[in-house]
Write a protein that holds these residues in place. Structure first.
Motif, mmCIF file in Angstrom:
data_model
loop_
_atom_site.group_PDB
_atom_site.id
_atom_site.type_symbol
_atom_site.label_atom_id
_atom_site.label_comp_id
_atom_site.label_asym_id
_atom_site.label_seq_id
_atom_site.Cartn_x
_atom_site.Cartn_y
_atom_site.Cartn_z
ATOM 1 N N LYS A 230 4.119 3.667 -12.074
ATOM 2 C CA LYS A 230 4.049 4.702 -11.044
ATOM 3 C C LYS A 230 2.641 4.702 -10.466
ATOM 4 C CE LYS A 230 4.624 9.586 -10.150
ATOM 5 N NZ LYS A 230 4.629 10.923 -10.659
ATOM 6 N N ARG A 231 2.551 4.807 -9.138
ATOM 7 C CA ARG A 231 1.227 4.845 -8.503
ATOM 8 C C ARG A 231 0.485 6.079 -8.994
ATOM 9 N NH1 ARG A 231 -1.386 2.170 -4.663
ATOM 10 N NH2 ARG A 231 0.476 1.158 -3.801
ATOM 11 N N LYS A 232 -0.792 5.886 -9.339
ATOM 12 C CA LYS A 232 -1.622 6.994 -9.794
ATOM 13 C C LYS A 232 -1.872 7.948 -8.631
ATOM 14 C CE LYS A 232 -4.024 4.258 -13.287
ATOM 15 N NZ LYS A 232 -5.296 3.600 -13.641
ATOM 16 N N ASP B 270 5.340 3.294 -4.265
ATOM 17 C CA ASP B 270 5.180 4.407 -5.198
ATOM 18 C C ASP B 270 5.470 3.972 -6.628
ATOM 19 O OD1 ASP B 270 4.812 6.599 -3.166
ATOM 20 O OD2 ASP B 270 6.800 5.889 -2.561
ATOM 21 N N LYS C 53 0.819 -1.216 0.000
ATOM 22 C CA LYS C 53 0.000 0.000 0.000
ATOM 23 C C LYS C 53 0.852 1.265 0.000
ATOM 24 C CE LYS C 53 -4.060 -2.108 1.910
ATOM 25 N NZ LYS C 53 -4.946 -2.319 3.012
ATOM 26 N N GLU D 18 -4.154 0.616 -9.982
ATOM 27 C CA GLU D 18 -3.723 1.709 -9.108
ATOM 28 C C GLU D 18 -2.412 2.336 -9.580
ATOM 29 O OE1 GLU D 18 -3.583 0.246 -5.090
ATOM 30 O OE2 GLU D 18 -5.724 -0.259 -5.084
ATOM 31 N N PHE D 19 -1.855 1.786 -10.663
ATOM 32 C CA PHE D 19 -0.572 2.241 -11.195
ATOM 33 C C PHE D 19 -0.704 2.550 -12.682
ATOM 34 C CE2 PHE D 19 0.389 -0.296 -7.497
ATOM 35 C CZ PHE D 19 1.449 0.344 -6.896
#
Length: 177
Positions: free
Chosen positions: A165-167, A116, A113, A140-141
């Motif tokens: 990359k995490r949104k 990044d 969680k 989520e990425f």
């Protein structure tokens, strides 16, 4: 910043008996480029699979082994944390640094969680293995980089280096009146 770094086959397999099921020198070079100069976070089995303490990197090892803690207590390049809470505290203290999570599954699960970035080597083959990568919610990425490689004299399999990359999470709240 937390970056997950791993390689997996087409069935999401990542290891067998504590080792990689494949030999890809270019992937090992890529791993070194990503992790050199940063802290690498891992579990005991991953740490024990390394040929030695890797130069240019601080090793943060999650383990309950008192023997490992004693063995590395005077090694400035190895930090032993003995619980997931202690690992979280260490990560929080060092969150302004580049931290690379390299395995195993309990460490990936503990920190997913907070990830990044994802640096995944996707190998276009299937291997016999006993360890599978944890499920990741790729929605989520965003995929921000893809670099394809094809078999050559040293690297027997095709593979892609994929960077995610995490949104960004929106802080806006929709209010209907």
């Amino acid at each position: 910043m937390i970056t997950f770094v791993w390689a997996e086959d087409q069935q999401h397999q990542i290891g067998i008996e504590g080792h990689l099921p494949w030999k890809l020198p270019l992937d090992l070079h890529h791993f070194k480029e990503i992790t050199y100069g940063h802290s690498i976070i891992m579990g005991r089995k991953t740490f024990m699979s390394l040929p030695k303490v890797l130069p240019g990197r601080k090793h943060v090892v999650l383990t309950t082994s008192k023997e490992l803690k004693r063995k590395y207590q005077n090694n400035k390049n190895v930090v032993i944390v003995q619980s997931k809470n202690e690992l979280q505290e260490w990560v929080e203290k060092h969150k302004n640094q580049n931290l690379c999570v390299i395995g195993g599954n309990s460490v990936f699960k503990a920190l997913i969680k907070q990830a990044d970035y994802l640096e995944k080597t996707a190998i276009k083959a299937t291997f016999t293995a006993d360890t599978t990568m944890i499920p990741i919610k790729y929605d989520e990425f965003s995929l921000i980089k893809k670099e394809s490689h094809y078999p050559d004299e040293q690297n027997k399999y095709s593979f892609d280096f994929l960077t995610y990359k995490r949104k960004e999470q929106s802080n806006e709240t929709n209010i209907n009146i």
